[in-house]
Design an enzyme around this catalytic site. Structure first.
Site, PDB file in Angstrom:
ATOM      1  N   HIS A 162     -15.946 -77.220  65.393  1.00  0.00           N
ATOM      2  CA  HIS A 162     -16.642 -75.945  65.253  1.00  0.00           C
ATOM      3  C   HIS A 162     -17.115 -75.456  66.626  1.00  0.00           C
ATOM      4  O   HIS A 162     -18.297 -75.171  66.844  1.00  0.00           O
ATOM      5  CB  HIS A 162     -17.837 -76.067  64.304  1.00  0.00           C
ATOM      6  N   ARG A 191     -14.404 -69.722  58.333  1.00  0.00           N
ATOM      7  CA  ARG A 191     -15.216 -70.652  57.550  1.00  0.00           C
ATOM      8  C   ARG A 191     -14.295 -71.677  56.908  1.00  0.00           C
ATOM      9  O   ARG A 191     -13.252 -71.328  56.342  1.00  0.00           O
ATOM     10  CB  ARG A 191     -16.024 -69.914  56.469  1.00  0.00           C
ATOM     11  N   ASP A 239      -6.190 -56.604  55.143  1.00  0.00           N
ATOM     12  CA  ASP A 239      -7.625 -56.462  54.905  1.00  0.00           C
ATOM     13  C   ASP A 239      -7.810 -55.395  53.837  1.00  0.00           C
ATOM     14  O   ASP A 239      -7.544 -54.214  54.093  1.00  0.00           O
ATOM     15  CB  ASP A 239      -8.357 -56.071  56.187  1.00  0.00           C
ATOM     16  N   ILE A 294     -13.546 -59.716  65.186  1.00  0.00           N
ATOM     17  CA  ILE A 294     -12.900 -60.822  65.889  1.00  0.00           C
ATOM     18  C   ILE A 294     -11.385 -60.725  65.772  1.00  0.00           C
ATOM     19  O   ILE A 294     -10.657 -60.892  66.761  1.00  0.00           O
ATOM     20  CB  ILE A 294     -13.410 -62.171  65.345  1.00  0.00           C
ATOM     21  N   ASP A 333     -10.842 -75.113  63.309  1.00  0.00           N
ATOM     22  CA  ASP A 333     -12.096 -75.239  64.046  1.00  0.00           C
ATOM     23  C   ASP A 333     -13.263 -75.406  63.084  1.00  0.00           C
ATOM     24  O   ASP A 333     -14.348 -75.801  63.502  1.00  0.00           O
ATOM     25  CB  ASP A 333     -12.317 -74.013  64.934  1.00  0.00           C
ATOM     26  N   GLU A 351     -18.548 -80.749  57.659  1.00  0.00           N
ATOM     27  CA  GLU A 351     -18.569 -80.907  59.108  1.00  0.00           C
ATOM     28  C   GLU A 351     -19.646 -81.929  59.459  1.00  0.00           C
ATOM     29  O   GLU A 351     -20.788 -81.760  59.051  1.00  0.00           O
ATOM     30  CB  GLU A 351     -18.864 -79.577  59.802  1.00  0.00           C
ATOM     31  N   CYS A 387     -10.560 -70.256  62.328  1.00  0.00           N
ATOM     32  CA  CYS A 387     -11.795 -70.262  63.101  1.00  0.00           C
ATOM     33  C   CYS A 387     -12.880 -69.465  62.381  1.00  0.00           C
ATOM     34  O   CYS A 387     -13.827 -68.985  63.012  1.00  0.00           O
ATOM     35  CB  CYS A 387     -11.560 -69.688  64.494  1.00  0.00           C
TER      36      CYS A 387
END
Length: 328
Positions: free
Chosen positions: A283, A235, A175, A156, A259, A264, A233
Site C-alpha cells: 500500500h 482498494r 465509468d 487519478i 498495491d 493488509e 492501486c
C-alpha cells in the site's frame, strides 16, 4: 471562548505537531493509537471532532455515542470505513483528502503497468536467484502495441491516461458516471465488457462501495484476455482475491500487480505471494515526502474550518449541509 476537544483515532507519523499548529491553542488534542471504534470511544465520547486514519469501521453506534462530534475528518481519500448515511442522519460532516496523492498514485500505477509489460520484477528475481537469461521474460511485446483499460475514470485514472498516452498505447476507459465529453483526458469510453475483451493491461480505479466490492470476480476474469495483466492501486476489496487466484491458476489472465490487498498486510502463506506473475506492494502508491505532508495537514485543516464556523472544502456527505451539528 469554550475550548474544543479533538481526538485522533490513529496516525502513522512520528508526532502530531502539524495538527497542533493547524488547530491552534484553543483546541485540546488527544492523539491515540487505536484500531476499532470501541477503543477510541473511551476518549472520543465528548469530542467536538474526530480525526481518522484507519481505525474503524465507524458505525452509527459510535456516532450516537459522540453526541457533540461535528466532523469526522479522514486523513486519506477513501471513506468506505465510515457509515456515511448514519453520519448524515446524525448531522456529522464527513470530509476526506481527495487530492493529496493523485500524482503519486498515478505514477505508481504507471510503474506497475510498465513493469507488467517489461517484467522487470520477474527478471530481478531471476538474477538474484543466480540466473542471467533475458528469455525468462519471454514473450514481451512492444509497449506501444498495447491497449490499456482503465476501470473508473476519476482524477487519478485521468492522470494515468495522460502519462500512458506518452508511450503511444491505446487507451480505453469505463465509468458509468462520466460522459466522454467531460473526461478531458486521452482515451475512448467503452462498456466494461468491451474493455475487458480488448485490454492487454487493466488498471482498477473505482472507489470501494457496495456495488464495487468484489467487482473483479470469476465472471470478469473470464472475459479478459489470457495474457492480460491487472493492476490495482485503488482498494483491495474491489478484487475478489480468491477469484484472482483461480484466474491465475487457470491461466485465464497473465498476471497481476497489487498495491492494495485484503487484509493488509497479506498473510505470509497467502496463495498470491511468491508467484512469478504477481507483484505485491505494501500500500505504497500514495507515498512521497510531499504527499505525506499534504496528508497530515489536510484533515486537521478541515476540522479547523468547522470549529471556526466555516464550511470545509471536501465534504463527502453533502446532504448534511444545512442541518449539521456544526450549524453549517
Amino acid at each position: 471562548m469554550s475550548r474544543s476537544k479533538v481526538v485522533i483515532s490513529d496516525y502513522v507519523w512520528k508526532s502530531v505537531d502539524v495538527e497542533r499548529g493547524i488547530l491552534g491553542p484553543d483546541v485540546d488534542l488527544f492523539p491515540m493509537h487505536t484500531k476499532t471504534e470501541q477503543e477510541f470511544l473511551s476518549e472520543a465520547a465528548d469530542c467536538d471532532a474526530l480525526l481518522n486514519t484507519y481505525a474503524g469501521p465507524i458505525t452509527a453506534k459510535a456516532m450516537s455515542e459522540m453526541p457533540k462530534c461535528k466532523i469526522i475528518a479522514r486523513y486519506g481519500i477513501g471513506v468506505d470505513t465510515i457509515d456515511l448515511d448514519a453520519a448524515t442522519d446524525a448531522g456529522i460532516i464527513v470530509t476526506n483528502n481527495p487530492s493529496y496523492c493523485v500524482e503519486e498514485v498515478a505514477d505508481h500505477t504507471v510503474a506497475l503497468l510498465i513493469g507488467g509489460v517489461r517484467k522487470t520484477s520477474l527478471l530481478d528475481r531471476a538474477v538474484r536467484a543466480g540466473r542471467w537469461d533475458v528469455m525468462e521474460a519471454a514473450p514481451i511485446r512492444r509497449l506501444s502495441t498495447q491497449t490499456v483499460g482503465l476501470v473508473g475514470f476519476g482524477n487519478i485514472a485521468r492522470h494515468v491516461a495522460n502519462r500512458m498516452a506518452a508511450f503511444g498505447v491505446t487507451i480505453l476507459w469505463y465509468d458509468p458516471f462520466l460522459k466522454e465529453e467531460d473526461a478531458r483526458a486521452p482515451g475512448s469510453k467503452v462498456e466494461l465488457d468491451e474493455l475487458l475483451a480488448r485490454a492487454d493491461l487493466i488498471s482498477v480505479h473505482t472507489p470501494l462501495t457496495a456495488d464495487t466490492k468484489g467487482l473483479f470476480g470469476d465472471d470478469l476474469f473470464r472475459k479478459m484476455q489470457p495474457h492480460a495483466y491487472i493492476v490495482n492501486c485503488s482498494r483491495g476489496a474491489v478484487i475478489d482475491q480468491d477469484a484472482l487466484v483461480r484466474a491465475l491458476d487457470g491461466k485465464l489472465i497473465g498476471g497481476a500487480a497489487l498495491d492494495t490487498t485484503v487484509p493488509e498486510p497479506l498473510p505470509i502463506d497467502h496463495p498470491l505471494r511468491h508467484r512469478e506473475n504477481v507483484v505485491i506492494n505494501p500500500h505504497a502508491a500514495w507515498y512521497s515526502i510531499e504527499a505525506f505532508a499534504e496528508l497530515q495537514a489536510g484533515a486537521p485543516g478541515e476540522v479547523a474550518r468547522v470549529l471556526s464556523g466555516q464550511t470545509p472544502v471536501h465534504v463527502v456527505n453533502r446532504k448534511v449541509l444545512g442541518r449539521s451539528r456544526a450549524g453549517l
